[in-house]
Every structure is written in C-alpha cells, then in structure tokens.
Design a protein around this motif. Structure first.
Motif, PDB file in Angstrom:
ATOM      1  N   MET A   1       0.852  -1.167   0.000  1.00  0.00           N
ATOM      2  CA  MET A   1       0.000   0.000   0.000  1.00  0.00           C
ATOM      3  C   MET A   1       0.894   1.224   0.000  1.00  0.00           C
ATOM      4  O   MET A   1       1.695   1.420   0.903  1.00  0.00           O
ATOM      5  N   THR A   2       0.770   2.058  -1.024  1.00  0.00           N
ATOM      6  CA  THR A   2       1.535   3.292  -1.107  1.00  0.00           C
ATOM      7  C   THR A   2       0.573   4.458  -0.939  1.00  0.00           C
ATOM      8  O   THR A   2      -0.447   4.523  -1.615  1.00  0.00           O
ATOM      9  N   PRO A   3       0.869   5.395  -0.017  1.00  0.00           N
ATOM     10  CA  PRO A   3      -0.035   6.526   0.150  1.00  0.00           C
ATOM     11  C   PRO A   3      -0.039   7.404  -1.088  1.00  0.00           C
ATOM     12  O   PRO A   3       0.985   7.612  -1.715  1.00  0.00           O
ATOM     13  N   THR A   4      -1.212   7.863  -1.448  1.00  0.00           N
ATOM     14  CA  THR A   4      -1.366   8.808  -2.546  1.00  0.00           C
ATOM     15  C   THR A   4      -2.086  10.023  -1.998  1.00  0.00           C
ATOM     16  O   THR A   4      -2.403  10.087  -0.812  1.00  0.00           O
ATOM     17  N   ARG A   5      -2.352  10.987  -2.857  1.00  0.00           N
ATOM     18  CA  ARG A   5      -3.117  12.151  -2.388  1.00  0.00           C
ATOM     19  C   ARG A   5      -4.491  11.748  -1.885  1.00  0.00           C
ATOM     20  O   ARG A   5      -5.028  12.352  -0.996  1.00  0.00           O
ATOM     21  N   GLU A   6      -5.048  10.681  -2.491  1.00  0.00           N
ATOM     22  CA  GLU A   6      -6.364  10.220  -2.071  1.00  0.00           C
ATOM     23  C   GLU A   6      -6.283   9.353  -0.818  1.00  0.00           C
ATOM     24  O   GLU A   6      -7.230   9.255  -0.067  1.00  0.00           O
ATOM     25  N   HIS A   7      -5.152   8.671  -0.620  1.00  0.00           N
ATOM     26  CA  HIS A   7      -5.023   7.752   0.512  1.00  0.00           C
ATOM     27  C   HIS A   7      -3.729   8.053   1.259  1.00  0.00           C
ATOM     28  O   HIS A   7      -2.644   7.740   0.796  1.00  0.00           O
ATOM     29  N   THR A  79       5.101  -3.399  14.842  1.00  0.00           N
ATOM     30  CA  THR A  79       5.512  -4.569  14.061  1.00  0.00           C
ATOM     31  C   THR A  79       4.394  -5.006  13.117  1.00  0.00           C
ATOM     32  O   THR A  79       4.636  -5.275  11.936  1.00  0.00           O
ATOM     33  N   GLU A  80       3.166  -5.061  13.614  1.00  0.00           N
ATOM     34  CA  GLU A  80       2.033  -5.477  12.777  1.00  0.00           C
ATOM     35  C   GLU A  80       1.732  -4.458  11.687  1.00  0.00           C
ATOM     36  O   GLU A  80       1.419  -4.828  10.556  1.00  0.00           O
ATOM     37  N   LEU A  81       1.838  -3.171  12.007  1.00  0.00           N
ATOM     38  CA  LEU A  81       1.581  -2.144  10.992  1.00  0.00           C
ATOM     39  C   LEU A  81       2.620  -2.194   9.880  1.00  0.00           C
ATOM     40  O   LEU A  81       2.283  -2.082   8.699  1.00  0.00           O
ATOM     41  N   ILE A  82       3.886  -2.384  10.247  1.00  0.00           N
ATOM     42  CA  ILE A  82       4.929  -2.478   9.222  1.00  0.00           C
ATOM     43  C   ILE A  82       4.718  -3.709   8.361  1.00  0.00           C
ATOM     44  O   ILE A  82       4.874  -3.658   7.137  1.00  0.00           O
ATOM     45  N   ALA A  83       4.336  -4.832   8.964  1.00  0.00           N
ATOM     46  CA  ALA A  83       4.079  -6.051   8.193  1.00  0.00           C
ATOM     47  C   ALA A  83       2.903  -5.850   7.226  1.00  0.00           C
ATOM     48  O   ALA A  83       2.924  -6.365   6.111  1.00  0.00           O
ATOM     49  N   ALA A  84       1.899  -5.080   7.640  1.00  0.00           N
ATOM     50  CA  ALA A  84       0.710  -4.867   6.808  1.00  0.00           C
ATOM     51  C   ALA A  84       0.942  -3.861   5.693  1.00  0.00           C
ATOM     52  O   ALA A  84       0.357  -3.990   4.613  1.00  0.00           O
ATOM     53  N   ALA A  85       1.785  -2.857   5.917  1.00  0.00           N
ATOM     54  CA  ALA A  85       1.972  -1.795   4.923  1.00  0.00           C
ATOM     55  C   ALA A  85       3.410  -1.283   4.954  1.00  0.00           C
ATOM     56  O   ALA A  85       3.662  -0.128   5.280  1.00  0.00           O
ATOM     57  N   PRO A  86       4.383  -2.125   4.598  1.00  0.00           N
ATOM     58  CA  PRO A  86       5.783  -1.726   4.727  1.00  0.00           C
ATOM     59  C   PRO A  86       6.171  -0.534   3.857  1.00  0.00           C
ATOM     60  O   PRO A  86       6.886   0.361   4.316  1.00  0.00           O
ATOM     61  N   ASP A  87       5.724  -0.486   2.614  1.00  0.00           N
ATOM     62  CA  ASP A  87       6.098   0.636   1.751  1.00  0.00           C
ATOM     63  C   ASP A  87       5.509   1.951   2.245  1.00  0.00           C
ATOM     64  O   ASP A  87       6.160   2.993   2.194  1.00  0.00           O
TER      65      ASP A  87
END
Length: 98
Positions: A1-7, A79-87
């Motif tokens: 998941m990469t943040p964008t202007r929308e997310h 740890t869980e947040l990084i595993a879920a959305a590392p990028d």
C-alpha cells in the motif's frame, strides 16, 4: 500500500509507555515519560525505554514491540503495521533494503 493524495496514512504517535524492566532500573523513566505510578507499563523497575522497536527477529524487540496510536486513540503494534503496509510506513527504498 503506497499513500497517494487520495489515501494517506493518519499521523501516528509512538506510545510513551514502552518501558523495559531491568534490575538496575528505578522510577526515573516513569517520571520522565510522564507516566503515573500505576501506568500501563507495569510495576518496574525500569532501566530502558524502547521508543521504536519493531524487529520480529529480535527477541527483546519482539517482547517490547512499540505501540503506535492513531489520532482517534486506537493502539496498534508497530511490528504489525509495518508487516501490513511496509512501503507506506517505511518507504519503498527502505523496505527493499530490509
């Protein structure tokens, strides 16, 4: 998941109660962190504070993994947040290196 202007990820704050009990510890860290004598960290004595611990391969970091809070007050394991959305949390370059 990469943040964008929308997310975009909401601002995250590291919880202040990441205190690690040590035989040489005492109560100074609890006072420094602004935690009361009966805080969530437990009874102590505390000799270290893991501000950003999230390495699942390190036994101590795993045992005292940092907790982050959303603006709404929800607490999550770093740890869980990084595993879920590392990028999204680390950036693609850092994630690729580690």
């Amino acid at each position: 998941m990469t943040p964008t202007r929308e997310h975009r990820l909401p601002p995250l704050r590291v919880a202040t109660d990441a205190l690690v009990p040590r035989p040489w510890g005492g109560g100074a860290l609890r006072g420094y962190k602004g935690l009361g004598p009966d805080g969530a960290a437990g009874p102590g004595p505390f000799g270290e504070c893991f501000e950003a611990a999230a390495d699942p391969d390190d036994p101590e970091a795993r045992a005292y993994a940092s907790t982050v809070c959303t603006p709404e007050g929800t607490r999550h394991s770093l740890t869980e947040l990084i595993a879920a959305a590392p990028d999204a949390l680390l950036g693609a370059a850092v994630h690729a290196r580690h």
